[in-house]
Design a protein around this motif. Sequence first.
Motif, short mmCIF file in Angstrom:
data_model
loop_
_atom_site.label_atom_id
_atom_site.label_comp_id
_atom_site.label_asym_id
_atom_site.label_seq_id
_atom_site.Cartn_x
_atom_site.Cartn_y
_atom_site.Cartn_z
N TYR A 1 1.30 -0.99 0.34
CA TYR A 1 0.17 0.18 -0.09
C TYR A 1 1.09 1.11 0.05
O TYR A 1 2.09 1.41 0.37
N PRO A 2 0.12 2.44 -0.40
CA PRO A 2 1.53 3.29 -0.64
C PRO A 2 0.94 4.41 0.80
O PRO A 2 -0.10 4.55 1.11
N ALA A 3 1.66 4.90 1.17
CA ALA A 3 2.09 5.48 2.74
C ALA A 3 2.55 7.22 2.33
O ALA A 3 3.26 7.24 1.52
N ILE A 4 2.04 7.63 3.05
CA ILE A 4 2.62 9.32 3.04
C ILE A 4 3.53 9.49 4.21
O ILE A 4 3.04 9.00 5.41
N PHE A 5 4.61 10.05 3.97
CA PHE A 5 5.77 11.05 5.18
C PHE A 5 4.89 12.56 5.35
O PHE A 5 5.52 13.06 4.24
N THR A 6 4.94 12.46 6.53
CA THR A 6 4.68 14.58 6.47
C THR A 6 5.43 14.47 7.66
O THR A 6 5.42 14.42 8.43
N PRO A 7 6.53 15.65 7.25
CA PRO A 7 7.69 16.12 8.38
C PRO A 7 7.00 17.02 9.47
O PRO A 7 6.17 17.42 9.12
N GLU A 8 7.61 16.51 10.46
CA GLU A 8 6.79 16.85 11.42
C GLU A 8 7.81 18.49 12.36
O GLU A 8 9.24 18.15 11.58
N ASP A 9 6.74 19.09 12.51
CA ASP A 9 7.79 20.36 12.83
C ASP A 9 9.20 20.02 13.92
O ASP A 9 9.79 21.21 13.98
N ASN A 10 9.34 19.54 14.94
CA ASN A 10 9.99 18.87 15.98
C ASN A 10 11.18 17.63 15.57
O ASN A 10 11.65 17.31 16.03
N GLY A 11 10.89 17.39 13.84
CA GLY A 11 11.16 16.64 13.23
C GLY A 11 10.73 15.29 13.11
O GLY A 11 9.95 15.27 13.92
N GLY A 12 11.84 14.25 12.12
CA GLY A 12 10.48 12.96 12.65
C GLY A 12 9.60 13.01 11.62
O GLY A 12 9.49 14.32 10.61
N TYR A 13 8.61 12.08 11.42
CA TYR A 13 7.25 12.11 10.31
C TYR A 13 6.39 11.54 10.66
O TYR A 13 6.25 10.38 11.89
N LEU A 14 4.73 12.10 10.49
CA LEU A 14 3.85 11.53 10.42
C LEU A 14 3.77 10.47 9.41
O LEU A 14 3.63 10.62 8.42
N ILE A 15 3.52 8.98 9.46
CA ILE A 15 2.97 8.39 8.74
C ILE A 15 1.87 7.69 8.52
O ILE A 15 1.29 7.57 9.24
N GLU A 16 1.75 8.17 7.69
CA GLU A 16 0.03 7.82 6.64
C GLU A 16 -0.59 6.82 5.65
O GLU A 16 0.34 7.01 4.76
#
Length: 134
Positions: free
Chosen positions: A11-26
Amino acid sequence: MSEKTKLFLVYPAIFTPEDNGGYLIEFPDIQGAFTGINTDNISYGIEMAEEALGLTLADYIESGDPFNSPSKIEELKVPDGSFATLIRTNVSMYLNNDKLVKKTLTIPQWADRKAKKLKLNFSSLLTNAILQEK
């Protein structure tokens, strides 16, 4: 785990950068499938995404709930600064009841010959076909 008991889904996932570093992965196609990491290590993010996807899909399968087919990655709407990638998971690793059950089936002789020629695994083929049913 033998090849016969593996159940891979992608499945495709979207990696969105977080303000304090890291990623939200949905996973836009699978409700409830998401994770996050507090590092910029993409390899670690992919590992966490594989687990989150596997656990969520296993839950859908075990509860008998339908789930969406994967979208084409090129058709996803990705927010600025984010990126999409495909995540592959072995769902069978997360299923609570992976005990194998023997089933007997009858197919036409021509289908048997073709399956042998193609070196198809009937167990894997049937398991994947059942998953595709809505």
